[in-house]
Enzyme design. Sequence first.
Site, PDB file in Angstrom:
ATOM      1  N   GLU A 290     -20.578 -23.485  18.719  1.00 35.62           N
ATOM      2  CA  GLU A 290     -21.438 -23.460  17.531  1.00 35.62           C
ATOM      3  C   GLU A 290     -20.770 -23.775  16.203  1.00 35.62           C
ATOM      4  O   GLU A 290     -21.423 -24.333  15.294  1.00 35.62           O
ATOM      5  CB  GLU A 290     -22.099 -22.073  17.382  1.00 35.62           C
ATOM      6  CG  GLU A 290     -23.088 -21.699  18.469  1.00 35.62           C
ATOM      7  CD  GLU A 290     -22.434 -21.043  19.677  1.00 35.62           C
ATOM      8  OE1 GLU A 290     -21.250 -20.625  19.552  1.00 35.62           O
ATOM      9  OE2 GLU A 290     -23.063 -20.951  20.756  1.00 35.62           O
TER      10      GLU A 290
ATOM     11  N   LYS B 155     -12.034 -22.393  20.929  1.00 38.03           N
ATOM     12  CA  LYS B 155     -13.019 -23.372  21.420  1.00 38.03           C
ATOM     13  C   LYS B 155     -14.354 -22.658  21.580  1.00 38.03           C
ATOM     14  O   LYS B 155     -14.481 -21.743  22.388  1.00 38.03           O
ATOM     15  CB  LYS B 155     -12.554 -23.911  22.776  1.00 38.03           C
ATOM     16  CG  LYS B 155     -13.617 -24.686  23.549  1.00 38.03           C
ATOM     17  CD  LYS B 155     -13.129 -25.025  24.953  1.00 38.03           C
ATOM     18  CE  LYS B 155     -14.137 -25.851  25.727  1.00 38.03           C
ATOM     19  NZ  LYS B 155     -15.200 -25.038  26.351  1.00 38.03           N
ATOM     20  N   ASP B 156     -15.337 -23.091  20.800  1.00 35.10           N
ATOM     21  CA  ASP B 156     -16.647 -22.455  20.919  1.00 35.10           C
ATOM     22  C   ASP B 156     -17.746 -23.490  21.070  1.00 35.10           C
ATOM     23  O   ASP B 156     -17.466 -24.676  21.321  1.00 35.10           O
ATOM     24  CB  ASP B 156     -16.904 -21.510  19.730  1.00 35.10           C
ATOM     25  CG  ASP B 156     -17.446 -22.250  18.520  1.00 35.10           C
ATOM     26  OD1 ASP B 156     -17.238 -23.478  18.411  1.00 35.10           O
ATOM     27  OD2 ASP B 156     -18.087 -21.595  17.671  1.00 35.10           O
TER      28      ASP B 156
ATOM     29  N   ASP C  40     -11.838 -15.614  26.683  1.00 34.65           N
ATOM     30  CA  ASP C  40     -11.349 -16.300  27.885  1.00 34.65           C
ATOM     31  C   ASP C  40     -10.288 -17.305  27.483  1.00 34.65           C
ATOM     32  O   ASP C  40     -10.248 -17.744  26.342  1.00 34.65           O
ATOM     33  CB  ASP C  40     -12.513 -17.018  28.588  1.00 34.65           C
ATOM     34  CG  ASP C  40     -13.250 -17.950  27.638  1.00 34.65           C
ATOM     35  OD1 ASP C  40     -12.878 -19.136  27.574  1.00 34.65           O
ATOM     36  OD2 ASP C  40     -14.174 -17.492  26.941  1.00 34.65           O
TER      37      ASP C  40
ATOM     38  N   GLU D 151     -23.307 -10.373  21.250  1.00 33.55           N
ATOM     39  CA  GLU D 151     -22.221 -10.477  20.274  1.00 33.55           C
ATOM     40  C   GLU D 151     -22.605  -9.738  18.983  1.00 33.55           C
ATOM     41  O   GLU D 151     -21.774  -9.140  18.318  1.00 33.55           O
ATOM     42  CB  GLU D 151     -21.944 -11.950  19.932  1.00 33.55           C
ATOM     43  CG  GLU D 151     -21.317 -12.747  21.072  1.00 33.55           C
ATOM     44  CD  GLU D 151     -21.330 -14.265  20.803  1.00 33.55           C
ATOM     45  OE1 GLU D 151     -20.521 -14.957  21.435  1.00 33.55           O
ATOM     46  OE2 GLU D 151     -22.141 -14.749  19.990  1.00 33.55           O
TER      47      GLU D 151
HETATM   48  N1  SAH Z   1     -22.213 -16.994  30.585  1.00 31.30           N
HETATM   49  C1  SAH Z   1     -22.837 -16.604  29.349  1.00 31.30           C
HETATM   50  C2  SAH Z   1     -22.952 -17.788  28.457  1.00 31.30           C
HETATM   51  C3  SAH Z   1     -21.792 -17.874  27.557  1.00 31.30           C
HETATM   52  S1  SAH Z   1     -21.620 -19.406  26.817  1.00 31.30           S
HETATM   53  C4  SAH Z   1     -24.159 -15.956  29.644  1.00 31.30           C
HETATM   54  O1  SAH Z   1     -24.456 -15.805  30.802  1.00 31.30           O
HETATM   55  O2  SAH Z   1     -24.875 -15.559  28.737  1.00 31.30           O
HETATM   56  C5  SAH Z   1     -20.367 -19.093  25.759  1.00 31.30           C
HETATM   57  C6  SAH Z   1     -20.708 -18.547  24.399  1.00 31.30           C
HETATM   58  O3  SAH Z   1     -19.533 -17.936  23.950  1.00 31.30           O
HETATM   59  C7  SAH Z   1     -21.025 -19.622  23.367  1.00 31.30           C
HETATM   60  O4  SAH Z   1     -21.886 -19.137  22.371  1.00 31.30           O
HETATM   61  C8  SAH Z   1     -19.643 -19.997  22.807  1.00 31.30           C
HETATM   62  O5  SAH Z   1     -19.632 -20.174  21.398  1.00 31.30           O
HETATM   63  C9  SAH Z   1     -18.743 -18.833  23.183  1.00 31.30           C
HETATM   64  N2  SAH Z   1     -17.590 -19.164  24.051  1.00 31.30           N
HETATM   65  C10 SAH Z   1     -16.776 -18.230  24.575  1.00 31.30           C
HETATM   66  N3  SAH Z   1     -15.809 -18.806  25.319  1.00 31.30           N
HETATM   67  C11 SAH Z   1     -16.018 -20.147  25.266  1.00 31.30           C
HETATM   68  C12 SAH Z   1     -15.341 -21.276  25.853  1.00 31.30           C
HETATM   69  N4  SAH Z   1     -14.276 -21.145  26.634  1.00 31.30           N
HETATM   70  N5  SAH Z   1     -15.845 -22.496  25.595  1.00 31.30           N
HETATM   71  C13 SAH Z   1     -16.927 -22.654  24.812  1.00 31.30           C
HETATM   72  N6  SAH Z   1     -17.589 -21.633  24.252  1.00 31.30           N
HETATM   73  C14 SAH Z   1     -17.154 -20.380  24.450  1.00 31.30           C
END
Ligand code: SAH
Length: 228
Positions: free
Chosen positions: A169, A166-167, A192, A12
């Site tokens: 952090e 929705k995140d 997403d 990011e």
């Molecule tokens: N699959 C990824 C992990 C992503 S986790 C990997 O393999 O590295 C998701 C990260 O993006 C988190 O830092 C969160 O803040 C953000 N994020 C994006 N979409 C999200 C969602 N639907 N729910 C929660 N966090 C989300």
Amino acid sequence: MTILVVMAMGAEAAPIVRSMSLSVVDDAPPPMVWFEGSGLVIAVNGIDPVHRVDSIGTTPAALSTAAALARFKPDIVISAGTAGGFVSRGGYIGQVIVANGPVIHHDRRVPLGGFEAYAQGHYPTMDLQKVTERLGFTAGPCSTGDSLDAPPLDLAAMDTHGTIAKDMEAAAVAGVAARSSIPFTAFKVITDLVDSPEPTAKQFMANLEVASATLAVALPVFLTELNG
Ligand code: SAH
């Protein structure tokens, strides 16, 4: 003025670090990685030393924010990155969202008097609705949980809150900023759609790169407004 931007994932942060030609600050406590340049500090939470993946989620976000606050004494703190959106509330992939109203932890449930509100956080965000709309971004409620999925109790909390981003952090970063009375906002790009039939993880992986590039373009525009 110093603006601190806290980010969870290296992917990011990479495009914006590159486009703004920020330099590495060499005294970041491992595994955190800090970049700085022209009044901006980007604190990346770093690679988890045990699991060798990005330190996503609330605990590293709070640690990272606390360390960077102590070191850089910023005037404004921003939680920036990607987030899940909601078709039912007008969300779309690539949408740029700035927090409006309090940010909550949608996965914390402690029905014990004052601890209920404490658990959810309800931390304040800066009033940036006008600036946000002028820039063509969307202002709205953000919320945080430590899971990528969205089970029914979390979804109910997000519906009540009206969450459009929705995140994992923002509320943690906001909570640490609030302890030091430093103005906070969240700046998120939708990767997403939570209420789409497609699996969240699949959408996230497909859109992460484009969303991070969008972030690299949109965030500097926003920062210029905050500086002015
Ligand atoms: N699959 C990824 C992990 C992503 S986790 C990997 O393999 O590295 C998701 C990260 O993006 C988190 O830092 C969160 O803040 C953000 N994020 C994006 N979409 C999200 C969602 N639907 N729910 C929660 N966090 C989300």
